[in-house]
Design an enzyme around this catalytic site. Sequence first.
Site, short mmCIF file in Angstrom:
data_model
loop_
_atom_site.label_atom_id
_atom_site.label_comp_id
_atom_site.label_asym_id
_atom_site.label_seq_id
_atom_site.Cartn_x
_atom_site.Cartn_y
_atom_site.Cartn_z
N LYS A 119 3.26 48.38 26.38
CA LYS A 119 3.24 47.44 27.50
C LYS A 119 2.49 48.02 28.71
O LYS A 119 1.83 47.28 29.45
CB LYS A 119 4.66 47.04 27.87
CG LYS A 119 5.38 46.24 26.77
CD LYS A 119 4.67 44.95 26.43
CE LYS A 119 5.47 44.05 25.51
NZ LYS A 119 4.80 42.78 25.22
N GLY B 164 2.83 34.02 19.08
CA GLY B 164 4.29 34.11 19.04
C GLY B 164 4.91 32.92 19.75
O GLY B 164 5.95 33.03 20.40
N SER C 106 6.36 30.20 18.69
CA SER C 106 7.35 29.33 18.03
C SER C 106 8.78 29.58 18.49
O SER C 106 9.66 28.78 18.21
CB SER C 106 7.26 29.48 16.52
OG SER C 106 7.55 30.80 16.18
N ARG C 107 9.02 30.70 19.16
CA ARG C 107 10.38 30.88 19.67
C ARG C 107 10.38 31.77 20.92
O ARG C 107 9.34 32.33 21.29
CB ARG C 107 11.30 31.47 18.60
CG ARG C 107 10.96 32.87 18.16
CD ARG C 107 11.96 33.28 17.08
NE ARG C 107 11.44 34.32 16.22
CZ ARG C 107 11.69 35.61 16.39
NH1 ARG C 107 12.44 36.02 17.37
NH2 ARG C 107 11.20 36.50 15.54
N SER D 46 5.87 43.89 30.19
CA SER D 46 7.32 44.06 30.36
C SER D 46 7.55 45.01 31.53
O SER D 46 6.72 45.90 31.78
CB SER D 46 7.92 44.69 29.10
OG SER D 46 9.25 45.13 29.36
N ASN E 50 1.35 36.65 23.80
CA ASN E 50 2.79 36.81 23.98
C ASN E 50 3.47 37.53 22.80
O ASN E 50 4.51 38.16 22.99
CB ASN E 50 3.41 35.42 24.16
CG ASN E 50 4.90 35.41 23.94
OD1 ASN E 50 5.68 35.74 24.83
ND2 ASN E 50 5.34 35.05 22.73
N TYR F 176 7.34 51.07 22.73
CA TYR F 176 7.26 49.76 23.42
C TYR F 176 6.72 49.94 24.85
O TYR F 176 5.82 49.20 25.28
CB TYR F 176 8.66 49.15 23.44
CG TYR F 176 8.74 47.75 24.00
CD1 TYR F 176 8.29 46.66 23.27
CD2 TYR F 176 9.29 47.53 25.26
CE1 TYR F 176 8.39 45.37 23.78
CE2 TYR F 176 9.40 46.25 25.77
CZ TYR F 176 8.94 45.16 25.03
OH TYR F 176 9.03 43.90 25.55
N VAL G 152 -1.30 38.97 14.48
CA VAL G 152 -2.18 39.35 15.60
C VAL G 152 -2.69 40.78 15.48
O VAL G 152 -3.71 41.13 16.10
CB VAL G 152 -1.48 39.15 16.98
CG1 VAL G 152 -1.08 37.70 17.21
CG2 VAL G 152 -0.29 40.09 17.16
N ALA H 83 4.88 52.35 26.04
CA ALA H 83 3.45 52.73 25.99
C ALA H 83 2.60 51.51 25.69
O ALA H 83 1.54 51.31 26.30
CB ALA H 83 3.23 53.81 24.93
#
Length: 248
Positions: A160, A16, A18-19, A143, A91, A156, A65, A158
């Site tokens: 992280k 990830g 590229s931004r 996070s 990432n 999300y 991924v 769970a």
Amino acid sequence: MTSAVELKGLVAVVTGGSRGIGRGIAESLADGGAIIAVVDLDSDVAAASASELPGQGHGGFACDVADADQVNSCLAEIEQQLGPVSILVNNAGITRDNLLIRMKDEEFDQVLAVNLKGTFNFTRAAARGMMKRRNGAILNIASVVGLTGNAGQVNYAASKAGVVGLTKSVAKEFASRGVRCNAIAPGFIRTQMTDELSEAQKEPLMKQIPLGTLGEVKQIADVARFLVGPAASYITGQTLAVDGGMVM
Ligand code: NDP
């Protein structure tokens, strides 16, 4: 202090990359002398991002991924083109927010597949070579939500929290083979996502941040460069919150 060349010649994969935060990390590691493999879903986007990084020899690679076969081929292609991978930054991440009662199976499964399984897939693919060479640094982007939980983000949070557990387990498994594994738990960072929040949405967020501002991508990227570099050679298994003091 980081020296300008502390990562000189080391190949670093940033998923990830590229931004957003991934791009900031890719820039920061490239500044430190690393050769970056920018991994993204789209090959043109990955190649364009890689070409804009400081220094030479970077490459863009396309891969989902969440797909173990794609990850294994992607890692092999990176090593063939750029050389052995010494640094891996997991990432790539997504959100599919909803209240638990309304959450669809796909929303739960997709977030776990990218955020947690994706981290597992790339770690497994890169680990064998790192352990054989007895040299490697893995950095996972978790996070604060994985530490505190958050209403509307069971999937999300769970994923992280899973990344935090994976980080500690990998650190324990790989330590004797010279490979470190740490995580950063960012708080609210100024990216495309947070730019879209209204002032009314931002106000209660700000009250939770003792330092009183959103974080900048560079503030995550600087810590990433530290954690994968020689200055952190005695740190493994840690999750560092970079969050203006939200979680302490
Ligand atoms: P962005 O949405 O800006 O960027 C995510 C990147 O991941 C994009 O390049 C995206 O590619 C890539 N990506 C998404 N899914 C896949 C996939 N299946 N395979 C390969 N690449 C994929 O996110 P942020 O920069 O905001 O976040 C980066 C990380 O930091 C994430 O793990 C996120 O959870 C975490 N984080 C972010 C916070 C924030 O405040 N922004 C706070 C806490 C944690 P594409 O461009 O093709 O979609």
